[in-house]
Design an enzyme around this catalytic site. Structure first.
Site, PDB file in Angstrom:
ATOM      1  N   GLU A 181      -5.661 -20.516 -17.069  1.00 32.91           N
ATOM      2  CA  GLU A 181      -6.089 -21.257 -15.877  1.00 32.91           C
ATOM      3  C   GLU A 181      -7.172 -22.212 -16.355  1.00 32.91           C
ATOM      4  O   GLU A 181      -8.196 -21.781 -16.891  1.00 32.91           O
ATOM      5  CB  GLU A 181      -6.653 -20.324 -14.808  1.00 32.91           C
ATOM      6  CG  GLU A 181      -7.026 -21.092 -13.546  1.00 32.91           C
ATOM      7  CD  GLU A 181      -8.104 -20.419 -12.708  1.00 32.91           C
ATOM      8  OE1 GLU A 181      -8.102 -20.617 -11.494  1.00 32.91           O
ATOM      9  OE2 GLU A 181      -8.955 -19.702 -13.273  1.00 32.91           O
ATOM     10  N   ASP A 206      -4.370   3.559   2.754  1.00 36.31           N
ATOM     11  CA  ASP A 206      -5.787   3.201   2.930  1.00 36.31           C
ATOM     12  C   ASP A 206      -5.961   1.720   3.268  1.00 36.31           C
ATOM     13  O   ASP A 206      -7.084   1.209   3.285  1.00 36.31           O
ATOM     14  CB  ASP A 206      -6.608   3.571   1.681  1.00 36.31           C
ATOM     15  CG  ASP A 206      -6.160   2.790   0.447  1.00 36.31           C
ATOM     16  OD1 ASP A 206      -5.182   2.010   0.552  1.00 36.31           O
ATOM     17  OD2 ASP A 206      -6.787   2.950  -0.612  1.00 36.31           O
ATOM     18  N   ASP A 252      -5.414 -18.398  -4.907  1.00 32.12           N
ATOM     19  CA  ASP A 252      -6.543 -19.285  -4.597  1.00 32.12           C
ATOM     20  C   ASP A 252      -6.108 -20.505  -3.789  1.00 32.12           C
ATOM     21  O   ASP A 252      -6.932 -21.344  -3.447  1.00 32.12           O
ATOM     22  CB  ASP A 252      -7.174 -19.824  -5.896  1.00 32.12           C
ATOM     23  CG  ASP A 252      -7.848 -18.744  -6.718  1.00 32.12           C
ATOM     24  OD1 ASP A 252      -8.327 -17.762  -6.131  1.00 32.12           O
ATOM     25  OD2 ASP A 252      -7.906 -18.894  -7.960  1.00 32.12           O
ATOM     26  N   ASP A 291      -1.634  -1.097  -3.856  1.00 37.20           N
ATOM     27  CA  ASP A 291      -1.957  -0.326  -5.059  1.00 37.20           C
ATOM     28  C   ASP A 291      -0.796  -0.331  -6.055  1.00 37.20           C
ATOM     29  O   ASP A 291       0.290  -0.864  -5.766  1.00 37.20           O
ATOM     30  CB  ASP A 291      -2.360   1.111  -4.675  1.00 37.20           C
ATOM     31  CG  ASP A 291      -1.365   1.732  -3.708  1.00 37.20           C
ATOM     32  OD1 ASP A 291      -0.150   1.536  -3.919  1.00 37.20           O
ATOM     33  OD2 ASP A 291      -1.793   2.386  -2.725  1.00 37.20           O
ATOM     34  N   ASN A 323      -0.695   4.589  -0.244  1.00 31.61           N
ATOM     35  CA  ASN A 323      -1.411   5.811   0.168  1.00 31.61           C
ATOM     36  C   ASN A 323      -2.128   5.681   1.510  1.00 31.61           C
ATOM     37  O   ASN A 323      -2.989   6.483   1.842  1.00 31.61           O
ATOM     38  CB  ASN A 323      -2.403   6.242  -0.928  1.00 31.61           C
ATOM     39  CG  ASN A 323      -3.448   5.170  -1.177  1.00 31.61           C
ATOM     40  OD1 ASN A 323      -3.364   4.084  -0.604  1.00 31.61           O
ATOM     41  ND2 ASN A 323      -4.433   5.461  -2.007  1.00 31.61           N
ATOM     42  N   ASP A 370      -8.236 -16.373 -17.066  1.00 36.58           N
ATOM     43  CA  ASP A 370      -9.036 -16.929 -15.968  1.00 36.58           C
ATOM     44  C   ASP A 370     -10.015 -18.001 -16.475  1.00 36.58           C
ATOM     45  O   ASP A 370     -10.707 -17.784 -17.478  1.00 36.58           O
ATOM     46  CB  ASP A 370      -9.830 -15.758 -15.358  1.00 36.58           C
ATOM     47  CG  ASP A 370     -10.486 -16.083 -14.039  1.00 36.58           C
ATOM     48  OD1 ASP A 370      -9.773 -16.255 -13.051  1.00 36.58           O
ATOM     49  OD2 ASP A 370     -11.740 -16.141 -14.003  1.00 36.58           O
ATOM     50  N   ASP A 379       0.850  -1.189   0.000  1.00 39.75           N
ATOM     51  CA  ASP A 379       0.000   0.000   0.000  1.00 39.75           C
ATOM     52  C   ASP A 379       0.887   1.240   0.000  1.00 39.75           C
ATOM     53  O   ASP A 379       1.843   1.313   0.771  1.00 39.75           O
ATOM     54  CB  ASP A 379      -0.877  -0.043   1.264  1.00 39.75           C
ATOM     55  CG  ASP A 379      -1.762   1.178   1.413  1.00 39.75           C
ATOM     56  OD1 ASP A 379      -2.002   1.864   0.393  1.00 39.75           O
ATOM     57  OD2 ASP A 379      -2.209   1.450   2.539  1.00 39.75           O
TER      58      ASP A 379
HETATM   59  C1  NOJ Z   1     -10.234 -18.054 -10.810  1.00 38.27           C
HETATM   60  C2  NOJ Z   1      -9.604 -16.966 -10.018  1.00 38.27           C
HETATM   61  O1  NOJ Z   1      -8.267 -17.305  -9.784  1.00 38.27           O
HETATM   62  C3  NOJ Z   1     -10.410 -16.831  -8.750  1.00 38.27           C
HETATM   63  O2  NOJ Z   1      -9.783 -16.015  -7.802  1.00 38.27           O
HETATM   64  C4  NOJ Z   1     -11.779 -16.305  -9.141  1.00 38.27           C
HETATM   65  O3  NOJ Z   1     -12.619 -16.276  -8.008  1.00 38.27           O
HETATM   66  C5  NOJ Z   1     -12.431 -17.196 -10.189  1.00 38.27           C
HETATM   67  N1  NOJ Z   1     -11.521 -17.612 -11.220  1.00 38.27           N
HETATM   68  C6  NOJ Z   1     -13.572 -16.470 -10.861  1.00 38.27           C
HETATM   69  O4  NOJ Z   1     -13.073 -15.450 -11.677  1.00 38.27           O
END
Ligand code: NOJ
Length: 550
Positions: free
Chosen positions: A248, A22, A318, A26, A20, A195, A18
């Site tokens: 992914e 908050d 994740d 960022d 700034n 993604d 961070d």
């Molecule tokens: C995979 C991402 O890595 C995850 O963080 C996200 O919640 C889901 N796709 C949905 O976009």
């Protein structure tokens, strides 16, 4: 290809630095840390989403793909980040989240009107006999459809209700994606992490087979329509730039992965699969099962040998922290440090492009929260609700959530010993792990024996060895604790084989190398997690050793 011989580093912006005050990381914060990233030996940054977003899923719900979330800064900051990274020889890849948008995206707002030309950007259906349009469930452990009063219909949403799925049967949606790709490539991006990219095309909306996991997935996982879209994006946009994509890919098997990433098919350049991180989990990835090193080597071998090129990773935003998952942080914390180094040695001696996740390089561990209320992760809350329905007792629910929650990796980066770990001057959006005085970047930078300095040393070893980057992967031996493998490459000039042998101990016991493999370790170790300079045929607890046989 430049993206093959570089190490990548994933930044989760809201938890990195961070600037700034908050409490939220960022872009200027990232810029201020580029030198640290460079020193690690990194040549690519994957930036998790920084786009405009209401943050229902921490930025994976985008309301404007060509604007920046004001919490993270401005477009001018982003341009500066590209420029400053380039000065240091670092390329940036963006996170491309196109399975869904935010419900606050202009397209979706317009689409709620059944007469709008945007209606078909999403998947709208009436209910069936007073019920949902089909029996699908989503990835956040609940239903996959949401009713919209204004429309009088349901929309498909495989993730949060604020993440409506786009309709890839509509060619206009694909044209919009091309514009987004072009926008970021022109700004200076060098590619994309895509993604959930193998589930964007929904072939049919028929009911799914009964399943405790994601019900209905057989109608949209790795479909031919999906492959066609990837080829089209590559042909019409990506191939015109010096860039790469890493997908992914959820629930992907090797056969599907090859179709998605074999170079001749011109779809993705590499992909993230999950198999190796699930060797000690069953059904729906959260119920634990005993870890066996043998199983891990089997899975790693399948992917190392099966794909033309791998994206290698042990952590991301994740996943739990690897030193808590496969390492000793929780099993036998006195070996926390050595096991983190052993895992670094493992990752950086695999074939492919390695991705290091922020904090992994200092051995950050899973969070130490005490109850569900402290968690931000929507998936953990969904999981708890589902398990309650299944009458799973509270202590088991919490144990499983604790081990699998996505917040494990999302706590703020631990930079130093000051309040809030040097991440921010204000209380951060998610609690700092209580171990930050012991585990932080500043103290490890000074300590020659630290995990951080081990990562740097390993990065240098890898950089200087084509064999470790491109060489063949050869499994040698594994049992419940020990893994042995080799990397081998024919040297073009001398025509001689260059070979390395690697042994890893996933236990708190000393393990002996079986007699018939001892000769492979007669060379001097290039590097070892314990710092042992000579190798006598036994591996210390949680040690890893890399020996050159050339
Ligand atoms: C995979 C991402 O890595 C995850 O963080 C996200 O919640 C889901 N796709 C949905 O976009």
């Amino acid at each position: 290809m430049w993206w093959k011989n570089r190490i990548a580093y994933q930044i989760y912006p809201r938890s990195f630095q961070d600037s700034n005050g908050d409490g939220i990381g960022d872009i200027p914060g990232i810029i201020s840390r580029l030198d640290e990233i460079k020193e690690l030996g990194v040549g690519i940054i994957w930036l998790s989403p920084v786009y405009k977003s209401p943050d229902a899923d921490n930025g994976y719900d985008i309301s404007d793909y060509c604007d920046i979330n004001s919490k993270f800064g401005t477009m001018a900051d982003m341009e500066k980040l590209f420029a400053e990274a380039a000065k240091r020889g670092i390329r940036i890849i963006m996170d491309l989240v196109i399975n869904h948008t935010s419900d606050e995206h202009e397209w979706f707002q317009k689409s709620r009107d059944p007469a709008s030309p945007y209606r078909d950007y999403y998947i709208w259906r009436p209910g069936k006999n007073g019920k949902l349009p089909n029996n699908w469930t989503g990835f956040f452990m609940d239903k996959a459809w949401e009713y919209d009063e204004k429309s009088g219909e349901y929309y498909l949403r495989l993730f949060d209700k604020k993440q409506p799925d786009l309709n890839y049967k509509n060619p206009k949606v694909i044209e919009e994606v091309k514009k987004i790709l072009t926008f970021w490539l022109e700004k200076g991006a060098s590619g994309f992490r895509c993604d959930v990219i193998n589930i964007i095309y929904k072939t049919s909306l028929e009911d799914g087979k009964k399943s405790l996991s994601v019900q209905g997935i057989e109608h949209y996982k790795s479909q031919e329509g999906n492959h066609k879209i990837l080829r089209e994006l590559r042909r019409d946009v990506l191939d015109k730039y010096d860039c790469f994509t890493v997908g992914e890919t959820v629930f992907v098997d090797l056969k599907e992965a090859k179709l998605l990433s074999d170079e001749s098919r011109k779809e993705l350049n590499m992909l993230f699969y999950f198999d190796h991180l699930e060797v000690d989990r069953r059904i729906a990835q959260f119920i634990p099962k005993k870890f066996r090193a043998r199983k891990l080597l089997e899975v790693i071998t399948k992917w190392q040998q099966g794909l033309e090129w791998n994206a290698i990773y042990f952590e991301n935003h994740d996943q739990p922290r690897i030193v808590s998952h496969f390492g000793a942080a929780e099993k036998d914390s006195k070996y926390w440090k050595r096991s983190a180094k052993m895992l670094a040695l493992f990752e950086l001696t695999l074939r492919g492009t390695p991705f290091i996740y922020q904090g992994q390089e200092i051995g950050m561990t899973n969070f130490d929260f005490e109850n569900l209320n402290e968690l931000n992760d929507a998936m953990s809350h969904g999981l708890d609700k589902l398990m309650k329905k299944l009458c799973i007792p509270g202590f088991l629910r919490w144990n499983w959530i604790k081990a699998s929650s996505r917040d494990n990796a999302r706590t703020p980066m631990q930079w130093d010993e000051s309040e809030y770990a040097g991440f921010s001057k204000a209380k951060p959006w998610l609690g700092v792990n209580g171990n930050y005085k012991k585990i932080n970047y500043a103290s490890q930078k000074k300590d020659p024996d630290s995990i951080l300095n081990f990562y740097k040393a390993m990065a240098a070893v890898r950089k200087n060895s084509d064999c470790l980057i491109y060489g063949e992967f050869i499994p040698i031996y594994a049992d419940n604790r020990l893994i042995i493998y080799q990397r081998r490459l024919k040297n073009k000039e001398s025509q001689k084989d260059e070979t390395y042998t690697i042994a890893l101990n996933f236990s708190s016991r000393i393990v002996k190398i079986p007699g018939k493999f001892l000769s492979l370790f007669s060379g001097i170790p290039v590097i070892s997690a314990s710092g042992q300079k000579e190798f006598n045929g036994s591996l210390l607890p949680w040690d890893g050793v890399l020996v050159s046989n050339t």
